[in-house]
Design a protein around this motif. Structure first.
Motif, short mmCIF file in Angstrom:
data_model
loop_
_atom_site.label_atom_id
_atom_site.label_comp_id
_atom_site.label_asym_id
_atom_site.label_seq_id
_atom_site.Cartn_x
_atom_site.Cartn_y
_atom_site.Cartn_z
N UNK A 1 1.05 -0.73 0.34
CA UNK A 1 0.11 0.26 0.17
C UNK A 1 0.72 1.26 -0.14
N UNK A 2 0.75 2.10 -1.01
CA UNK A 2 1.34 2.92 -0.69
C UNK A 2 0.75 4.31 -2.01
N UNK A 3 1.48 5.55 -1.66
CA UNK A 3 0.65 6.67 -1.96
C UNK A 3 1.63 7.57 -3.00
N UNK A 4 0.50 7.96 -3.77
CA UNK A 4 1.31 8.59 -5.17
C UNK A 4 -0.06 9.15 -5.79
N UNK A 5 0.81 10.10 -7.40
CA UNK A 5 -0.22 10.63 -8.54
C UNK A 5 -0.43 8.85 -9.05
N UNK A 6 -2.27 9.49 -9.27
CA UNK A 6 -2.72 9.00 -9.45
C UNK A 6 -2.71 9.30 -11.57
N UNK A 7 -1.57 8.59 -11.68
CA UNK A 7 -1.57 9.38 -13.40
C UNK A 7 -0.99 7.45 -13.49
N UNK A 8 -1.06 7.09 -14.75
CA UNK A 8 -1.28 6.44 -15.55
C UNK A 8 -0.17 5.64 -15.80
N UNK A 9 0.73 6.95 -16.69
CA UNK A 9 1.54 6.71 -17.02
C UNK A 9 3.22 6.00 -16.01
N UNK A 10 2.73 6.86 -14.57
CA UNK A 10 3.49 6.43 -13.66
C UNK A 10 3.31 5.12 -13.10
N UNK A 11 2.23 4.39 -12.95
CA UNK A 11 1.94 3.76 -12.75
C UNK A 11 3.07 2.25 -13.41
N UNK A 12 2.40 2.52 -14.64
CA UNK A 12 3.82 2.18 -15.95
C UNK A 12 4.69 1.80 -15.19
N UNK A 13 5.80 3.20 -14.80
CA UNK A 13 6.74 3.63 -14.30
C UNK A 13 7.19 2.40 -13.38
N UNK A 14 6.48 2.27 -12.74
CA UNK A 14 6.46 2.11 -11.10
C UNK A 14 7.03 0.55 -11.36
N UNK A 15 6.12 -0.30 -12.40
CA UNK A 15 5.62 -1.47 -12.69
C UNK A 15 6.50 -2.11 -13.13
N UNK A 16 8.10 -1.30 -14.61
CA UNK A 16 8.50 -1.15 -14.70
C UNK A 16 10.13 -1.23 -13.70
N UNK A 17 9.73 -0.53 -13.45
CA UNK A 17 11.25 0.00 -11.97
C UNK A 17 11.23 -1.22 -11.24
N UNK A 18 10.22 -1.99 -10.50
CA UNK A 18 10.17 -3.09 -9.60
C UNK A 18 11.03 -4.18 -10.63
#
Ligand code: ZN
Length: 138
Positions: A50-67
């Motif tokens: 569970x985390x807090x961040x921006x509701x932006x789909x590009x950023x969510x893809x960035x998180x998934x690629x980063x991990x």
């Protein structure tokens, strides 16, 4: 002091996913009738976050690629998978993205910064997993 406890259940269609759970937390706060207090939201599983961040789909893809770069899915890579599991990567991804968030409640609402939203990060999905919401205050 008032307290309120809820368990949210998520069963994502995909193995990896990010779900905005802000509205469910807001609903729990409304049910609690707490106007001034604290809200804890934590994953009860060691392969989701569970985390807090921006509701932006590009950023969510960035998180998934980063991990995925830091802890790629690879059954042979992790000692944990010698137990017969295949989710060594998911334990590391969960640690990267965090277990829980704590948010202040002011005037009955989440006291967020302008772009903050609460997300559930799934790293070993396609099964039911729980998130705890614990609210305390007056
Ligand atoms: Zn495991």
């Amino acid at each position: 002091m008032k307290t309120h406890t809820e368990y949210l259940t998520f069963n994502t269609k995909k193995r990896y996913d990010i779900v905005n759970i802000t509205q469910q937390v807001i609903l729990a706060i409304k049910k609690s009738k707490v106007k001034d207090g604290m809200c804890l939201v934590n994953s009860m599983h060691i392969t989701s976050s569970v985390f807090i961040n921006d509701n932006e789909s590009g950023l969510h893809q960035d998180f998934l690629e980063w991990v995925e770069e830091l802890a790629p899915y690879n059954v042979k890579k992790y000692r944990h998978n010698l137990t017969g599991e295949d989710n060594g990567d998911a334990h590391l991804k969960r640690t990267l993205m965090g277990r829980e968030v704590v948010v202040a409640i002011t005037d009955g609402e989440l006291d967020f910064g302008p772009w903050e939203q609460i997300f559930y990060g799934e790293f070993d999905g396609q099964r039911a997993k729980r998130v705890l919401v614990k609210i305390i205050g007056e």
